[in-house]
Enzyme design. Sequence first.
Site, PDB file in Angstrom:
ATOM      1  N   LYS A  51       0.838  -1.203   0.000  1.00  0.00           N
ATOM      2  CA  LYS A  51       0.000   0.000   0.000  1.00  0.00           C
ATOM      3  C   LYS A  51       0.869   1.246   0.000  1.00  0.00           C
ATOM      4  O   LYS A  51       0.560   2.236  -0.672  1.00  0.00           O
ATOM      5  CB  LYS A  51      -0.950  -0.027   1.206  1.00  0.00           C
ATOM      6  CG  LYS A  51      -2.045  -1.090   1.045  1.00  0.00           C
ATOM      7  CD  LYS A  51      -2.770  -1.452   2.334  1.00  0.00           C
ATOM      8  CE  LYS A  51      -3.700  -2.648   2.064  1.00  0.00           C
ATOM      9  NZ  LYS A  51      -4.354  -3.173   3.247  1.00  0.00           N
ATOM     10  N   GLN A  95      -5.192  -2.119   9.222  1.00  0.00           N
ATOM     11  CA  GLN A  95      -4.961  -3.433   8.620  1.00  0.00           C
ATOM     12  C   GLN A  95      -5.577  -4.517   9.493  1.00  0.00           C
ATOM     13  O   GLN A  95      -5.372  -4.536  10.709  1.00  0.00           O
ATOM     14  CB  GLN A  95      -3.451  -3.656   8.437  1.00  0.00           C
ATOM     15  CG  GLN A  95      -3.092  -4.928   7.684  1.00  0.00           C
ATOM     16  CD  GLN A  95      -3.559  -4.928   6.231  1.00  0.00           C
ATOM     17  OE1 GLN A  95      -3.596  -3.896   5.570  1.00  0.00           O
ATOM     18  NE2 GLN A  95      -3.940  -6.085   5.730  1.00  0.00           N
ATOM     19  N   ASP A 118     -11.399   1.750   3.166  1.00  0.00           N
ATOM     20  CA  ASP A 118     -11.675   0.325   2.991  1.00  0.00           C
ATOM     21  C   ASP A 118     -13.132   0.049   2.618  1.00  0.00           C
ATOM     22  O   ASP A 118     -13.449  -1.031   2.138  1.00  0.00           O
ATOM     23  CB  ASP A 118     -11.403  -0.425   4.315  1.00  0.00           C
ATOM     24  CG  ASP A 118     -10.055  -1.119   4.342  1.00  0.00           C
ATOM     25  OD1 ASP A 118      -9.580  -1.529   3.262  1.00  0.00           O
ATOM     26  OD2 ASP A 118      -9.491  -1.269   5.441  1.00  0.00           O
TER      27      ASP A 118
HETATM   28  N1  GUN Z   1      -6.826  -7.626   5.576  1.00  0.00           N
HETATM   29  C1  GUN Z   1      -7.065  -8.395   4.492  1.00  0.00           C
HETATM   30  N2  GUN Z   1      -7.660  -7.667   3.531  1.00  0.00           N
HETATM   31  C2  GUN Z   1      -7.805  -6.431   4.011  1.00  0.00           C
HETATM   32  C3  GUN Z   1      -8.343  -5.226   3.484  1.00  0.00           C
HETATM   33  O1  GUN Z   1      -8.838  -5.153   2.358  1.00  0.00           O
HETATM   34  N3  GUN Z   1      -8.295  -4.144   4.303  1.00  0.00           N
HETATM   35  C4  GUN Z   1      -7.777  -4.189   5.558  1.00  0.00           C
HETATM   36  N4  GUN Z   1      -7.804  -3.086   6.288  1.00  0.00           N
HETATM   37  N5  GUN Z   1      -7.283  -5.296   6.076  1.00  0.00           N
HETATM   38  C5  GUN Z   1      -7.290  -6.393   5.310  1.00  0.00           C
END
Ligand code: GUN
Length: 284
Positions: A51, A95, A118
């Site tokens: 990211k 996350q 998200d």
């Molecule tokens: N963990 C696995 N996929 C995701 C996601 O799309 N966003 C976040 N914040 N955590 C994750």
Amino acid sequence: MIISGKELSVKLKREMAAKVAQLKQKYGRAPHLVVILVGDDPGSQSYVRGKAKASEEVGITNTTIYKDAGISQEELLGIIGTLNADPEVDGILVQLPLPEHIDEPTIINAIAKEKDVDGFHPLNVAALWMKTRPCTVACTPQGIIRLLDEAGVELKGKRAVVIGRSQIVGLPVAKLLLDRNATVTICHSRTRDLPAVTRGAEILVVAIGRPKFVTADMVSPGTVVIDVGVNRDPETGKLCGDVDFEAVEPIASLITPVPGGVGPMTITCLMENTIECFIRSMER
Ligand code: GUN
């Protein structure tokens, strides 16, 4: 034929970089994404790095906050509160998964819905299902629809089968497919005679997190197969999807690889969500 999410995301990121440069001129600063990582799970660390790298490519300012797994829920809520109130923060991403002692819904609920890049906040989820305008839609489902569009797959009237009913992928992608007038079936661990259901699919989206779960006998010739899985192959230790790619690729009309399929599109849609949150914040 293989649908490359990697190629499409390179193209989209290039377009976004140009847009971000313009926005920076217009508003005096770049969009700012803050990512919070709690603990030291290697998978999560790798996602968070991805990211940050994509942000850099697009020109988005990225701050990653690393916190020890022992952080209290109160302290984490305090950080989110500070970020919510900071006018120079446009997107907040915590996350997942979080350590056991922290209640994920409480954390997700605490993020301002306008900064929820998200698309996990209950109000954004509700808006998706009510067809009012959500601030953001979850990144992986959005990325899947983009891939299908880019590959020229008509969704209207098609039989789409989704394996998996998670809040993050299965449910929202089913809704997006429904919004595009596909006929959607959602399957899960209790589905009886799963192969019979999946063989009826013209579009098959697999998001269950089990290495090579979908085998050749479960797929009809000409099916479009979207593999959302990110797993370790227990035999080789290599990254693999939920679909047995070697076996299914010759049968499918289109298929996404792992890695290089859905994954890069998720990150690309996160960048788009961040830019959208930024623009809306600047125009408020
Ligand atoms: N963990 C696995 N996929 C995701 C996601 O799309 N966003 C976040 N914040 N955590 C994750």
